[in-house]
Design an enzyme around this catalytic site. Structure first.
Site, PDB file in Angstrom:
ATOM      1  N   PHE A 129      -0.646  -2.127   9.933  1.00  0.00           N
ATOM      2  CA  PHE A 129      -0.844  -0.928  10.759  1.00  0.00           C
ATOM      3  C   PHE A 129       0.438  -0.135  10.964  1.00  0.00           C
ATOM      4  O   PHE A 129       0.383   1.033  11.333  1.00  0.00           O
ATOM      5  CB  PHE A 129      -1.492  -1.322  12.090  1.00  0.00           C
ATOM      6  CG  PHE A 129      -0.577  -1.308  13.273  1.00  0.00           C
ATOM      7  CD1 PHE A 129       0.287  -2.357  13.505  1.00  0.00           C
ATOM      8  CD2 PHE A 129      -0.574  -0.237  14.158  1.00  0.00           C
ATOM      9  CE1 PHE A 129       1.135  -2.344  14.599  1.00  0.00           C
ATOM     10  CE2 PHE A 129       0.264  -0.216  15.248  1.00  0.00           C
ATOM     11  CZ  PHE A 129       1.133  -1.271  15.469  1.00  0.00           C
ATOM     12  N   LYS A 130       1.603  -0.738  10.707  1.00  0.00           N
ATOM     13  CA  LYS A 130       2.856   0.010  10.844  1.00  0.00           C
ATOM     14  C   LYS A 130       2.846   1.277   9.982  1.00  0.00           C
ATOM     15  O   LYS A 130       3.530   2.242  10.289  1.00  0.00           O
ATOM     16  CB  LYS A 130       4.051  -0.865  10.461  1.00  0.00           C
ATOM     17  CG  LYS A 130       4.206  -2.155  11.265  1.00  0.00           C
ATOM     18  CD  LYS A 130       4.994  -1.956  12.523  1.00  0.00           C
ATOM     19  CE  LYS A 130       5.296  -3.221  13.299  1.00  0.00           C
ATOM     20  NZ  LYS A 130       4.137  -4.083  13.638  1.00  0.00           N
ATOM     21  N   ASP A 131       2.068   1.253   8.897  1.00  0.00           N
ATOM     22  CA  ASP A 131       1.974   2.443   8.043  1.00  0.00           C
ATOM     23  C   ASP A 131       1.451   3.663   8.810  1.00  0.00           C
ATOM     24  O   ASP A 131       1.803   4.791   8.475  1.00  0.00           O
ATOM     25  CB  ASP A 131       1.025   2.198   6.871  1.00  0.00           C
ATOM     26  CG  ASP A 131       1.606   1.265   5.823  1.00  0.00           C
ATOM     27  OD1 ASP A 131       2.843   1.204   5.693  1.00  0.00           O
ATOM     28  OD2 ASP A 131       0.810   0.599   5.128  1.00  0.00           O
TER      29      ASP A 131
END
Ligand code: PLP
Length: 531
Positions: A129-131
């Site tokens: 999810f860091k993307d």
């Protein structure tokens, strides 16, 4: 003052800009969005927050569902009245949320039951999810630096230096690769990351990127980075000889937080558009939490007018946040750091909690500064009763032990033929433990194939931390994922993970973690870039 979003660009430009002040009240003056992105941390150690949180009407929220995700994001940034031209924002978002994601909905929702919805935040290039934030922040960063340069407020380029335990490094590399006016170097603990994580970083494409293994553990990497950031003589030399300043672009940067607000607004609109929720119905949210960025974004979405109910904060065995939410005391004075199957939530100091407390105290910077000083001196702080009551009204929290986490992966697979990664499993079980009448949105933060070893343990009833069978232990990360996919009849391994064994390894250098060693490596990298 109430800001509503508007398409009339002229009007936006005429308005007073939304400025950013800091949570400890120590900045000399409030700054613009572009300045907050470039500074990261405010002077005096506080975190930047916007002075006004815009509000959207229910109809405005519902209407977002008609737009592609990139435009939903642009609408929300424009509502925050950031100091970049609207057409620049729109162009940046087209690039941030385009075919770099493997699903054109960007973060699709899978509904496991009529009132359990999984928001899949891992369709980006690194499958975590860091993307969602790191495909966006670097574009803001480059555009902000360019604008400040044009305004004569900046006369240098940047190098981002990141210490990573695995996931963040890859997402940052992918986000900053080939960005204008910025290069990036990432340090990870040599031998301390999984085969998949190592290969994701070592095969990174891009002209402006560098990766180093550091002898030692993650703490050594982080301490090394901190020492380099604190070395003023080195900073002066980088400025003079390379025209570069170091920056960290870490998760306390407002430019990383704001993109996370978007997916909560967007998910609500989508559930309504899909007929799964009535416009105005309450939706509870459950988030696997580490640094408190993701769940804080849900809180801001709620402040903007999204009808969110309870915010469930899911912890693993590192339960400092669960204990805080249940007792009002944040205490790491005698707390050991535990290794869990969900390493991105293994954390003791949860930095974005500071922003949350700032909001819950009605923006009382002196209270925040006091608590943060307590934390530094005594390794604990206790909030006042009024603030604790606000915490209890807004959040509920539970912690899930390692064995239960793996059991949950197995159970959800058996019941729903859906494979959770260990972080999402912690959130799923927390939601089961705490949920009431409202439907629940579970933030799913990683694809299962990023954590194949623990998914294999879960599916085969092997205890957390126990050795894998010899023949399985010998497999590369990619081969293990293929085995799991065969056994479970799935064909959903993301391309970026499936191709790793076939890509050339570009980076294999291992350095010592001393300040001088890291500085020498940074200098070599910058010399090489200038050639
Ligand atoms: C970073 C991360 C988290 C924790 O998110 P915070 O915003 O730090 O609370 C959870 N799951 C995964 C997979 C992550 O990478």
């Amino acid at each position: 003052m109430r800001l509503t979003y508007r398409r009339n660009r002229q009007k936006v430009q005429d308005m007073a800009q939304n400025l950013y002040s800091d949570t400890r009240g120590r900045s000399e003056r409030p700054v613009t969005f572009t300045e907050a992105v470039i500074d990261g941390l405010a002077a005096g150690g506080g975190l930047y927050v916007p002075e006004h949180i815009p509000e959207l009407s229910l109809d405005e929220i519902g209407a977002l569902a008609a737009l592609p995700y990139a435009q939903r994001a642009a609408r929300i940034y424009e509502a925050f009245d950031i100091d970049l031209p609207a057409d620049t924002i729109e162009a940046l978002m087209e690039r941030a949320y385009g075919d770099n994601f493997d699903d054109e909905r960007i973060c699709p929702i899978t509904s496991l039951t009529a009132n359990t919805h999984v928001l899949e935040l891992w369709h980006g290039p690194t499958s975590a999810f860091k993307d969602m934030a790191l495909q966006c922040l670097p574009k803001f960063f480059s555009a902000s630096a360019k604008q400040l340069r044009e305004q004569g407020k900046l006369d240098h380029d940047f190098m981002i230096l990141v210490a990573t335990s695995g996931d963040t490094g890859k997402a940052a590399l992918e986000g900053f690769r080939d960005a204008d006016g910025v290069s990036i170097g990432v340090m990870y603990p040599d031998g301390g990351v999984s085969d998949i994580q190592f290969k994701q970083m070592a095969t990174q494409r891009g002209e402006n990127v560098q990766v180093w293994g550091v002898r030692g553990n993650f703490d050594d990497c982080q301490t090394g980075a901190k020492n380099v950031f604190g070395d003023e003589a080195f900073a002066a030399r980088l400025r003079d000889e390379h025209g570069v300043a170091l920056s960290s672009a870490n998760s306390i940067n407002w430019g990383r937080l704001m993109p996370q607000i978007v997916y909560y607004v967007s998910a609500y609109a989508q559930l309504v558009a899909d007929g799964k929720l009535g416009l105005g119905d309450e939706l509870d949210v459950c988030v696997p939490t580490g640094n408190f960025g993701n769940i804080l974004a849900a809180y801001y979405a709620k402040c903007m007018g999204v009808p969110l109910g309870m915010l469930y904060c899911a912890s693993n065995e590192n339960r400092v946040l669960a204990d805080f939410i249940n007792t009002g005391t944040y205490d790491i004075s005698e707390r050991d750091f535990v290794l869990t199957p969900s390493p991105s939530m293994d954390i003791l100091v949860s930095s974005n909690l500071e922003r949350q407390l700032f909001e819950l105290t009605g923006r009382d910077a002196s209270a925040i500064a006091g608590w943060m000083d307590d934390l530094k001196r005594e390794r604990r702080f206790r909030v006042d009763e009024g603030t604790f009551a606000k915490v209890r009204e807004t959040f509920a929290s539970d912690s899930i032990d390692n064995a239960t986490c793996l059991d949950t992966i197995k159970r959800v697979f058996d019941e729903h033929a859906y494979l959770l990664d260990p972080h999402t499993a912690v959130a799923y079980q927390t939601a089961e433990n705490l949920r009431g009448e409202n439907p629940v949105l579970i933030a799913s933060t990683a694809h299962w194939a990023k954590f194949g070893d623990n998914v294999y343990r879960a599916l085969h009833g092997i205890a957390p931390g126990a050795a894998l069978p010899d023949d399985v232990a010998q497999l590369s990360g990619c081969e293990l994922n293929e085995l799991i996919a065969r056994e479970t009849g799935r064909d959903d391994i993301p391309r970026g993970l499936a191709e790793l064994d076939a890509l050339p390894v570009r980076f294999g250098e291992v350095i010592e973690g001393g300040t001088g060693d890291i500085e020498a490596a940074v200098t070599r990298f910058l010399d090489h870039l200038n050639d």
